[in-house]
Design a protein around this motif. Structure first.
Motif, PDB file in Angstrom:
ATOM      1  N   ARG A  75      72.095   3.484  23.632  1.00 37.97           N
ATOM      2  CA  ARG A  75      70.672   3.091  24.510  1.00 37.97           C
ATOM      3  C   ARG A  75      71.072   1.383  25.076  1.00 37.97           C
ATOM      4  O   ARG A  75      70.915   0.889  25.685  1.00 37.97           O
ATOM      5  N   THR A  90      71.999   5.722  33.001  1.00 39.76           N
ATOM      6  CA  THR A  90      73.357   6.025  32.391  1.00 39.76           C
ATOM      7  C   THR A  90      72.617   6.610  31.035  1.00 39.76           C
ATOM      8  O   THR A  90      73.448   6.777  30.832  1.00 39.76           O
ATOM      9  N   LEU A  91      71.582   5.933  31.000  1.00 39.58           N
ATOM     10  CA  LEU A  91      70.449   6.973  29.263  1.00 39.58           C
ATOM     11  C   LEU A  91      70.932   8.452  29.451  1.00 39.58           C
ATOM     12  O   LEU A  91      71.086   8.932  28.542  1.00 39.58           O
ATOM     13  N   THR A 102      69.173   2.011  36.390  1.00 43.24           N
ATOM     14  CA  THR A 102      70.109   2.201  36.720  1.00 43.24           C
ATOM     15  C   THR A 102      70.448   2.272  34.832  1.00 43.24           C
ATOM     16  O   THR A 102      71.468   3.434  34.333  1.00 43.24           O
ATOM     17  N   TYR A 103      69.561   1.969  34.370  1.00 47.07           N
ATOM     18  CA  TYR A 103      69.291   2.074  32.919  1.00 47.07           C
ATOM     19  C   TYR A 103      69.130   3.486  32.082  1.00 47.07           C
ATOM     20  O   TYR A 103      69.828   3.884  31.977  1.00 47.07           O
ATOM     21  N   ARG A 104      68.443   3.866  33.223  1.00 47.43           N
ATOM     22  CA  ARG A 104      67.136   5.418  33.329  1.00 47.43           C
ATOM     23  C   ARG A 104      68.988   6.083  32.996  1.00 47.43           C
ATOM     24  O   ARG A 104      69.090   7.362  32.552  1.00 47.43           O
ATOM     25  N   ALA A 157      73.933   1.376  27.962  1.00 50.64           N
ATOM     26  CA  ALA A 157      73.003   2.153  28.759  1.00 50.64           C
ATOM     27  C   ALA A 157      72.375   0.813  29.374  1.00 50.64           C
ATOM     28  O   ALA A 157      72.485   0.173  30.685  1.00 50.64           O
ATOM     29  N   TYR A 158      71.553  -0.269  27.873  1.00 51.34           N
ATOM     30  CA  TYR A 158      71.008  -1.090  28.234  1.00 51.34           C
ATOM     31  C   TYR A 158      71.677  -2.599  29.085  1.00 51.34           C
ATOM     32  O   TYR A 158      71.674  -2.950  29.959  1.00 51.34           O
ATOM     33  N   GLU A 215      72.720  10.801  31.531  1.00 47.60           N
ATOM     34  CA  GLU A 215      74.264  10.693  31.264  1.00 47.60           C
ATOM     35  C   GLU A 215      74.751  10.767  30.013  1.00 47.60           C
ATOM     36  O   GLU A 215      76.030  11.741  30.008  1.00 47.60           O
ATOM     37  N   LEU A 216      74.923   9.462  29.548  1.00 44.61           N
ATOM     38  CA  LEU A 216      75.520   9.381  27.820  1.00 44.61           C
ATOM     39  C   LEU A 216      74.717  10.223  27.094  1.00 44.61           C
ATOM     40  O   LEU A 216      75.235  10.635  26.496  1.00 44.61           O
TER      41      LEU A 216
END
Length: 71
Positions: free
Chosen positions: A61, A38-39, A34-36, A64-65, A41-42
């Motif tokens: 970052r 989201t990161l 999920t973190y990767r 995303a975290y 995509e942003l």
């Protein structure tokens, strides 16, 4: 007969601890994915798109975290 009973009492505990470990690893891996995701995509957004969302490039970052791990 007591040896047999003692062995049978240990097996569920071992199975529970192994199952708990695997479950924990699986949950942590899902959070990392999920973190990767989201990161990535942003980071793929333009500065204009991020500004429209009220996000600065340097806070990507941390956002995303928080999305993956909470807090």
């Amino acid at each position: 007969m007591s040896t047999f009973d003692e062995v049978n009492n240990v097996r569920p505990a071992i199975n529970n601890s192994i199952g708990g470990y695997i479950s924990g690893v699986s949950a942590r891996f899902a959070q990392y994915r999920t973190y990767r995701r989201t990161l990535e995509e942003l980071q793929s957004m333009t500065d204009r798109e991020l500004t429209d969302l009220g996000i600065s490039r340097h806070s990507v970052r941390s956002i995303a975290y928080r999305a993956a791990y909470g807090g």
